[in-house]
Structure formats: C-alpha cells, structure tokens
Design a protein around this motif. Structure first.
Motif, mmCIF file in Angstrom:
data_model
loop_
_atom_site.group_PDB
_atom_site.id
_atom_site.type_symbol
_atom_site.label_atom_id
_atom_site.label_comp_id
_atom_site.label_asym_id
_atom_site.label_seq_id
_atom_site.Cartn_x
_atom_site.Cartn_y
_atom_site.Cartn_z
ATOM 1 N N SER A 50 -4.456 9.557 -4.698
ATOM 2 C CA SER A 50 -3.333 9.612 -5.630
ATOM 3 C C SER A 50 -2.439 8.394 -5.466
ATOM 4 C CB SER A 50 -2.524 10.878 -5.346
ATOM 5 O OG SER A 50 -1.411 10.975 -6.201
ATOM 6 N N ASP A 51 -1.833 7.997 -6.582
ATOM 7 C CA ASP A 51 -0.771 6.983 -6.576
ATOM 8 C C ASP A 51 -1.205 5.653 -5.957
ATOM 9 O OD1 ASP A 51 1.525 8.688 -7.637
ATOM 10 O OD2 ASP A 51 0.829 9.878 -5.948
ATOM 11 N N SER A 52 -2.412 5.197 -6.266
ATOM 12 C CA SER A 52 -2.853 3.890 -5.770
ATOM 13 C C SER A 52 -1.948 2.819 -6.379
ATOM 14 C CB SER A 52 -4.313 3.641 -6.137
ATOM 15 O OG SER A 52 -5.148 4.485 -5.367
ATOM 16 N N THR A 53 -1.279 2.079 -5.501
ATOM 17 C CA THR A 53 -0.177 1.196 -5.880
ATOM 18 C C THR A 53 -0.407 -0.192 -5.315
ATOM 19 O OG1 THR A 53 1.337 3.088 -5.874
ATOM 20 C CG2 THR A 53 2.340 0.903 -5.649
ATOM 21 N N VAL A 54 -0.047 -1.216 -6.099
ATOM 22 C CA VAL A 54 -0.054 -2.583 -5.596
ATOM 23 C C VAL A 54 1.366 -3.112 -5.563
ATOM 24 C CG1 VAL A 54 -2.413 -3.096 -6.352
ATOM 25 C CG2 VAL A 54 -0.499 -3.656 -7.848
ATOM 26 N N ILE A 55 1.587 -4.045 -4.649
ATOM 27 C CA ILE A 55 2.823 -4.818 -4.586
ATOM 28 C C ILE A 55 2.448 -6.239 -4.973
ATOM 29 C CG2 ILE A 55 2.514 -5.162 -2.085
ATOM 30 C CD1 ILE A 55 5.579 -5.349 -1.840
ATOM 31 N N GLU A 56 3.275 -6.834 -5.817
ATOM 32 C CA GLU A 56 2.989 -8.202 -6.236
ATOM 33 C C GLU A 56 4.265 -9.023 -6.266
ATOM 34 O OE1 GLU A 56 0.979 -7.819 -10.017
ATOM 35 O OE2 GLU A 56 2.823 -7.356 -11.069
ATOM 36 N N ARG A 57 4.061 -10.335 -6.189
ATOM 37 C CA ARG A 57 5.150 -11.296 -6.330
ATOM 38 C C ARG A 57 4.620 -12.397 -7.233
ATOM 39 N NH1 ARG A 57 7.204 -12.748 -0.915
ATOM 40 N NH2 ARG A 57 5.188 -13.722 -0.742
#
Length: 159
Positions: A50-57
């Motif tokens: 669940s809720d597979s999330t990426v952080i990006e800049r």
C-alpha cells in the motif's frame, strides 16, 4: 531545494531498481528479492503493498517506500525503503519517512508505525532513532548466504 512526494508510477521502476548497488543493499531494501532486482520483482511487490511513494527533487526520483502492513486504526509498517546512492546522507530518507508517517496517520488513522532493520544496516540503525523510532523486538533471520542475522523491529514514538 524542496522535496515533493507522489505515488510511484510505472516510469519510476527502472530508476528505483538501480538504487540497490549490490546484493547486500538489495537485501536491506527488499529481502525477498533476488539479485539483480528486476522490474517484475518490484512491480509484484508494489502490487501487494500500500501507498508506494516516491520522493523527488527537481523531477528526479531520489527515494521510495511503501507499507507492507496497513490497518485502519492499527499498525502501518514501512517497507521497501531505499534512497538513491547519490542522495544518501542528504536528509532524503528522513523526509520520506516523515511523509510515510503522515500517510499512516492521515489516511489509515494508524495507532502506531513500525519498521524493521537488519543488524548490519548501520545507516538505518543510526537514522531511525533520530526520527523517533525505538527498538521493541529482535528476530533471528537468515541472509542470502544462510548466515544468522538479527532483524530489529522499531516502533515510532511520537514526541
């Protein structure tokens, strides 16, 4: 420069697969996977979690995490946490964990958030207490070489 968060997309999978530089890092990130990590292995994991999330800049994906356990009013457990090797030590993991804590609280009304870390993942073991996680159990596991390792379970203690 600020970070942005969003759900993982199919186009992110090749980049995330490249974050684990060797079998040891892959074991920390995704113990059930076999080296080298394939797009199919990661897709299958995402489909079961669940809720597979990426952080990006600046549009560049720098990290990834999800929940392998999620219960409304219960426990959310963070898994598949990994950061781009080029971005490690720059606060990416802390920001991503903060976002996962927010999702657990806001979406799942989680009473607690847990994660687990292998004993030889020194970076994780040093980071997680700084973010409010405290150990509560240790479990014996076997690594890919069939050697005994300790899986340390940590629970977030809000301030």
């Amino acid at each position: 420069m600020s970070f942005a968060f969003r759900p993982v997309q199919e186009r992110d999978i090749p980049r995330i697969c490249g974050f684990a530089r060797n079998p040891g890092e892959l074991f920390f990130f995704f113990p059930a996977a076999t080296w080298p990590l394939t797009h199919e292995q990661l897709r299958d994991s995402i489909a079961q979690r669940s809720d597979s999330t990426v952080i990006e800049r600046d549009g560049q994906v720098l990290g990834f995490a999800n929940f392998y356990q999620w219960e409304t009013q219960g426990t959310c457990t963070i898994g598949n946490l990994i950061v781009d090797p080029e971005a490690r030590g720059g606060g990416v993991a802390g920001q991503l964990i903060g976002e996962m804590l927010r999702i657990a609280r806001d979406k799942h009304q989680a009473a607690q958030v847990t994660l687990s870390c292998f004993n030889d993942n020194v970076a994780g073991l040093l980071l997680y207490p700084k973010l409010g996680f405290v150990p509560f159990a240790i479990e014996e596991r076997r690594n890919k070489q069939n050697e005994r390792v300790a899986l340390i379970h940590l629970r977030h203690q809000p301030a």
